[in-house]
Design a protein around this motif. Structure first.
Motif, PDB file in Angstrom:
ATOM      1  N   SER A  75      -7.371  23.825  19.456  1.00 49.91           N
ATOM      2  CA  SER A  75      -6.061  23.820  20.130  1.00 49.91           C
ATOM      3  C   SER A  75      -4.944  23.646  19.106  1.00 49.91           C
ATOM      4  CB  SER A  75      -6.011  22.744  21.213  1.00 49.91           C
ATOM      5  OG  SER A  75      -6.279  21.495  20.673  1.00 49.91           O
ATOM      6  N   PRO A 104      -2.127  26.279  33.428  1.00 47.47           N
ATOM      7  CA  PRO A 104      -3.357  25.483  33.303  1.00 47.47           C
ATOM      8  C   PRO A 104      -3.076  23.989  33.181  1.00 47.47           C
ATOM      9  CG  PRO A 104      -3.341  27.294  31.731  1.00 47.47           C
ATOM     10  CD  PRO A 104      -2.005  27.272  32.364  1.00 47.47           C
ATOM     11  N   LEU A 116     -12.744  28.206  37.049  1.00 47.05           N
ATOM     12  CA  LEU A 116     -13.448  28.459  35.796  1.00 47.05           C
ATOM     13  C   LEU A 116     -14.948  28.576  36.019  1.00 47.05           C
ATOM     14  CD1 LEU A 116     -11.406  26.162  33.428  1.00 47.05           C
ATOM     15  CD2 LEU A 116     -11.726  28.623  33.156  1.00 47.05           C
ATOM     16  N   ALA A 136     -13.267  25.693  28.735  1.00 46.41           N
ATOM     17  CA  ALA A 136     -12.522  25.190  29.888  1.00 46.41           C
ATOM     18  C   ALA A 136     -11.439  24.204  29.435  1.00 46.41           C
ATOM     19  CB  ALA A 136     -13.471  24.513  30.869  1.00 46.41           C
ATOM     20  N   SER A 139      -8.456  25.749  27.748  1.00 47.40           N
ATOM     21  CA  SER A 139      -7.507  26.462  28.618  1.00 47.40           C
ATOM     22  C   SER A 139      -6.278  25.606  28.910  1.00 47.40           C
ATOM     23  CB  SER A 139      -8.189  26.882  29.918  1.00 47.40           C
ATOM     24  OG  SER A 139      -8.423  25.743  30.727  1.00 47.40           O
ATOM     25  N   TRP A 140      -6.413  24.286  28.901  1.00 50.27           N
ATOM     26  CA  TRP A 140      -5.181  23.494  29.023  1.00 50.27           C
ATOM     27  C   TRP A 140      -4.782  22.811  27.724  1.00 50.27           C
ATOM     28  CZ3 TRP A 140      -6.093  18.595  27.641  1.00 50.27           C
ATOM     29  CH2 TRP A 140      -7.369  18.050  27.887  1.00 50.27           C
TER      30      TRP A 140
END
Lengths: 260, 377
Positions: A75, A104, A116, A136, A139-140
């Protein structure tokens, strides 16, 4: 005036009391030599020792650490590159992309997790396990890192980059001598935010973890069904000390980088 | 080498037919400029006139759409900024906030892979040269505006560029510091002998610092010359009004002219003489300008003096306003019959005992040879 002050202090004291007492209770009772929490018998490390012997718990902890470290790493990379692009490039649908990336983060975990799961199983055929959990969470986590870094980037004056080039640095050298050092605090901050969130994530991870891939929060939850054991207090105490140290580290970094 | 060759001025920077567009906006319009070695050259113009764009084209941040940048005899159009032997001092200094004064100044030398010892020696010299001794370890945020300015300057100067580009170097400083830095800049330029190209919108700064000025408007250079030329003989109404407080009269050249002068009919029907200027078509003349400090004011009747139309431009009027400024008084006079105002600066030396009350009837006059012809441009 003075009376007000005293009243204020009492209220503040109460707030802190309510906030911190449960936390303190957890810490204290992690050292209590009694199976059933409410009575203090005597000081012991035995619950910490059972923690060492519990291989299922250690597995889940390792799993959680692997997931969190990977999620933080990716990230931060995605966030840095994305923020750089967002700030420097002009393209169509930029605003829409921005909103799309916020989704998200703001969508309820149940919705994200369910969606998801269906996506991984029916459409993308991603095996449930490390890969699905990491994807998963990314994604945020990646958008979150991006927004933290973007906020910082908006304080960077890009004439700094031009000045570096003007003084003879190539574009690559400029990135490594100017842009990256100036972004390090932001990257560090996003890592410090993403790590505990990822480590702590329950809902989404629960949906996509599959069988036998419990991360620490999922393991703790499954143990609670057999009643609370003091071991959980130990885990709580350890996690808490990690979180607090991270917080202090974050504050120290912030102070060090007040220069601009 | 003969001394004659030494004195020949060497062109450092040549801007040749340079044009730059941003979409529909013509930012730089076919500009031609030559800057000689050791000169302080100023690009002067209001904001948005393209002067900063031109500077960025020279530095290599914007490629020109047409034309060439020739630096030290070599065409540099294709070179990126880091390969050009010119350096910018940015408007807001752009000092690297995560580096100390020493590291900021050493930045360019590190990029050139100069040895560590050499860097230390050169940077310390540079720090002494701009009077920042003892501040090596400070960060930019711990410096005052003037000190930041000096770091920015020496960071560029240490690379010995062929030309130093200054983008509104003094705009970020307060008024008092600005004067100080102006002196400092001139000293540095004299001692180092580097050519300066200075971009500014402040006409006073341009006049007092430059050897040569180019006035820009809408991307084009509309007048180029020494500060004296630009101030005393602005060629058009735009330059005249941009360079400073001046009185502008609009009018047309009346038919017949004598040998050495034009006869101009102003909009307010006064007939005024103006000196002839070579290379100007009388049809292009749109009026004239006269600086407030060249005008003499006297009470009616005109100090018992016989004023001849052959020598003076003479107008009558009423004092409308008077502002005391210290070194001079600024008097606004409404000219009879014209419904227009004339600004006059009364110097303490020549008008030491004259103060004019509002409403006083006065005669104003000045040598018509001072009338400066303005062209449509």
């Amino acid at each position: 005036m003075k009376k007000n002050n005293i009243l204020l202090k009492i209220i503040i004291g109460l707030v802190y009391f309510v906030l911190w007492v449960p936390v303190l209770v957890v810490v204290i009772f992690s050292f209590n030599d009694s199976k059933f929490g409410v009575v203090w018998k005597k000081f012991t490390f035995k619950w910490y020792r059972t923690l060492l012997d519990n291989s299922a718990l250690q597995d889940s902890l390792t799993r959680s650490l692997i997931v969190s470290v990977t999620v933080v790493t990716f990230s931060c990379i995605i966030g840095t590159l994305g923020a750089y692009g967002f700030y420097k490039l002009k393209f169509r649908f930029k605003k829409m992309l921005r909103i799309a990336m916020l989704l998200p983060i703001v969508l309820p975990g149940v919705v994200m997790g369910g969606a998801l799961l269906v996506y991984f199983q029916r459409i993308a055929h991603v095996p449930l396990g490390y890969v699905s959990i990491i994807l998963a969470q990314l994604s945020w986590a990646a958008p979150l890192a991006l927004f933290i870094i973007l906020g910082r980037m908006q304080r960077i004056d890009f004439s700094w980059e031009e000045a570096a080039q003007d003084l003879g640095a190539s574009k690559v050298r400029t990135f490594f001598r100017i842009t990256l050092p100036l972004l390090i605090p932001a990257i560090g901050a996003s890592a410090l935010v993403v790590f505990p969130w990822s480590f702590d994530d329950f809902v989404i991870t629960y949906f996509v973890s599959g069988v036998g891939n419990a991360t620490l929060p999922i393991y703790i939850f499954s143990q609670l069904r057999f009643g609370s054991t003091p071991t959980i207090n130990c885990i709580g105490t350890i996690l808490m000390s990690i979180s607090i140290s991270l917080l202090l580290l974050n504050m120290a970094l912030e102070n060090k980088n007040k220069r601009f | 080498m003969t001394s004659k060759e030494n004195h020949k001025t060497e062109t450092v920077l040549e801007i040749k037919n340079v044009t730059k567009r941003f979409g529909d906006l013509l930012a730089v319009d076919n500009v031609n400029i030559e800057i000689s070695k050791g000169e302080i050259f100023s690009l002067l113009g209001p904001s948005g006139c393209g002067k900063t764009t031109l500077l960025r084209v020279v530095a290599g941040f914007e490629p020109p759409d047409q034309g060439d940048i020739i630096l030290g005899g070599e065409k540099v159009n294709h070179l990126p900024p880091n390969k050009r032997e010119c350096n910018i001092v940015f408007q807001q200094h752009a000092l690297f906030p995560h580096m100390t004064v020493f590291d900021n100044i050493a930045f360019g030398l590190v990029e050139r892979k100069v040895s560590k010892n050499e860097i230390r020696k050169l940077v310390n010299e540079a720090i002494d040269f701009v009077n920042l001794t003892g501040m090596e370890k400070r960060y930019p945020s711990e410096l005052s505006g003037g000190e930041q300015q000096r770091v920015a300057l020496s960071r560029s100067l240490i690379l010995k560029p062929k030309i130093l580009l200054l983008d509104e170097p003094l705009a970020a400083l307060d008024r008092k510091l600005r004067k100080e830095m102006q002196t400092e800049l001139k000293r540095i330029q004299r001692e180092v002998g580097i050519t300066f190209m200075n971009v500014t919108h402040d006409q006073k700064e341009a006049l007092s610092m430059s050897d040569k000025i180019a006035v820009m408007k809408d991307g084009a250079v509309i007048q180029m010359g020494s500060p004296r030329d630009i101030y005393e003989a602005p060629g058009s109404q735009f330059v005249a009004s941009f360079i400073g407080a001046t009185n502008i009269f609009k009018g047309k050249v009346a038919a017949a002219t004598d040998n050495d002068r034009y006869e101009l009919k102003t909009d307010s029907e006064q007939t005024v003489f103006m000196p002839k200027k070579n290379g100007i078509d009388p049809k292009n003349i749109t009026g004239f300008s006269i600086h407030p400090e060249l005008i003499t004011v006297s009470r009616d009747p005109a100090d018992n003096k016989e004023l001849s139309q052959d020598q003076y431009t003479i107008l009558k009027g009423t004092v409308k306003e008077s502002f005391y400024q210290g070194e001079f008084s600024e008097v606004t006079i409404e000219i009879d019959g014209g419904n227009r105002d004339l600004t006059v600066h009364l110097n303490r030396g020549t008008h030491y005992d004259s103060s004019f009350e509002v409403g006083a009837k006065v005669t104003v006059y000045w040598d018509w040879k001072h009338n400066n012809v303005l062209e449509a441009r």
